[in-house]
Each structure stands twice: as structure tokens, then as C-alpha cells.
Design a protein around this motif. Structure first.
Motif, short mmCIF file in Angstrom:
data_model
loop_
_atom_site.label_atom_id
_atom_site.label_comp_id
_atom_site.label_asym_id
_atom_site.label_seq_id
_atom_site.Cartn_x
_atom_site.Cartn_y
_atom_site.Cartn_z
N UNK A 262 0.83 -1.20 0.00
CA UNK A 262 0.00 0.00 0.00
C UNK A 262 0.86 1.25 0.00
N UNK A 263 1.94 1.25 0.76
CA UNK A 263 2.84 2.40 0.76
C UNK A 263 3.47 2.61 -0.61
N UNK A 264 3.86 1.51 -1.26
CA UNK A 264 4.44 1.62 -2.60
C UNK A 264 3.40 2.10 -3.60
N UNK A 265 2.15 1.69 -3.41
CA UNK A 265 1.08 2.11 -4.31
C UNK A 265 0.86 3.62 -4.23
N UNK A 266 0.82 4.17 -3.02
CA UNK A 266 0.62 5.61 -2.85
C UNK A 266 1.85 6.38 -3.31
N UNK A 267 3.04 5.81 -3.11
CA UNK A 267 4.25 6.46 -3.62
C UNK A 267 4.22 6.52 -5.14
#
Length: 209
Positions: free
Chosen positions: A74-79
Motif C-alpha cells: 500500500x505504501x508503494x502504491x501511494x508512492x
């Protein structure tokens, strides 16, 4: 009288440093301006500065918080979403400006930029222009539309404030639960609700008990 303007700064800061949709900072600015009869332009300037500092602090601690409670995917997705925002150049800046000029909660904007690790220099100058403009208009309208304290307090529970809160929660949900890579790369809308680090959350709860 300086302490009254300090309240304006602290109120705006506290309203905008939290990662959940609070009432807009201009509500505390209008309240204090009417309560103490403060100079309206000083209230606007000091209040906007407090909001900017609050939002900046939000972008600093959100990546740390997100790393503890959200899955790596999820963090990579928002990044990835943040990188796309920066790729748009001036168009992205204009989109941010337009967003801040509208009566919409800016919490989702800074939540996304913080999780995406977008540097403050990219978003805060545009945010300042939009925030100063919208707050100047709103605080002036609040001064003339609200003749006494009672009307201000009632305004805090109006349908506009409830709608703003609901919209803010909806936008935050969009940031967190939409699979942005699928939407941008494959043009497919997909929702992902398993974004939490369950073990980390449970451990934090147990540690606090």
C-alpha cells in the motif's frame, strides 16, 4: 493581545496537523476573530501560517506512521501515485491549487503526499497561495455573516460541516483503498482493503496496555 493571535496560530496548527478530516482551520480563525475583535488580516496571515506549519509537520510524520500500520504494497502504491503527480509538472501544481481553492478538506491531499514522500517544497508554495486566498474570502464572509458567538457555534454543526467531514473521509478512503497502479496503468478500478499490518497494530496495542 499577542496571546490571542498565538491562539489563532495554535488553533490553525492543531486543526491541520492531525491525519483525519477536522473542521477547516478557518472555523477557529473566524471564532477567535469575532470573540476577541482581532484584526482580520492578521488573523488570516497568522492562521494560514499555522495551517501550513501543521500540514508540513503532517507530511513529516505520516511516512513513519504509514510504515508502521500499512502494508509495504500500500505504501508503494501511494508512492507511485505521488510520482505520477510530480510527472505532471505544472499541471499537477495547477490541480493542487484548484483543490485548495475549493471548499474541500486538504487532509487527503497531504496524507497522500506524505505517504508518497513528496517533498514539501513541491506542494506547500501552491498550498499557501490557495489557502491564503480561500481563507481570506471565507474569514471575511464569516465576519459579516456571523453577528455573534451563537451563530458561529451553530455553524460548527451545520450540514456544510457534516458534508465536509463525510467528503474528507471519502477522499481518504479513496487514497487508501484504491489500487492506484491498476487504475493508472491498466485503467481498471480495483479496491484493496487488506492494507494494514495486522501484527504490528496488535503488537502496538498490546504494548500500550
Amino acid at each position: 493581545m499577542w496571546w490571542q493571535y498565538t491562539l489563532v496560530f495554535l488553533g490553525s496548527f492543531l486543526f491541520d496537523v492531525v491525519p483525519i478530516p477536522f473542521p477547516p482551520a478557518f472555523t477557529i480563525m473566524v471564532f477567535l476573530q469575532i470573540e476577541f475583535g482581532l484584526d482580520i488580516w492578521w488573523v488570516i496571515v497568522i492562521g494560514v501560517i499555522g495551517s501550513i506549519v501543521g500540514r508540513y509537520v503532517l507530511t513529516l510524520y505520516i511516512p513513519l506512521l504509514a510504515g508502521r500500520i500499512f502494508k509495504k504494497s500500500k505504501n508503494e502504491d501511494v508512492q507511485f501515485l505521488g510520482e505520477k503527480m510530480k510527472e505532471n509538472g505544472w499541471k499537477g501544481q495547477m490541480a493542487i491549487l484548484a483543490y485548495t481553492l475549493l471548499p474541500l478538506p486538504t487532509t487527503p491531499l497531504f496524507l497522500a503526499s506524505g505517504m508518497a514522500r513528496i517533498k514539501g517544497i513541491y506542494i506547500i508554495p501552491v498550498f499557501f497561495v490557495g489557502k491564503f486566498t480561500s481563507d481570506a474570502i471565507t474569514v471575511h464572509l464569516g465576519k459579516y455573516a456571523s453577528e455573534n458567538m451563537e451563530s458561529i457555534l451553530k455553524g460548527g454543526f451545520s450540514w456544510q460541516s457534516i458534508t465536509s467531514l463525510a467528503l474528507g473521509l471519502l477522499l481518504i478512503s479513496a487514497v487508501l483503498f484504491i489500487d492506484w497502479r491498476s487504475l493508472i496503468q491498466k485503467k481498471k478500478l480495483m479496491l484493496t482493503f487488506r492494507i494494514w499490518k495486522r501484527k504490528a497494530v496488535i503488537n502496538d496495542i498490546n504494548n500500550n496496555l
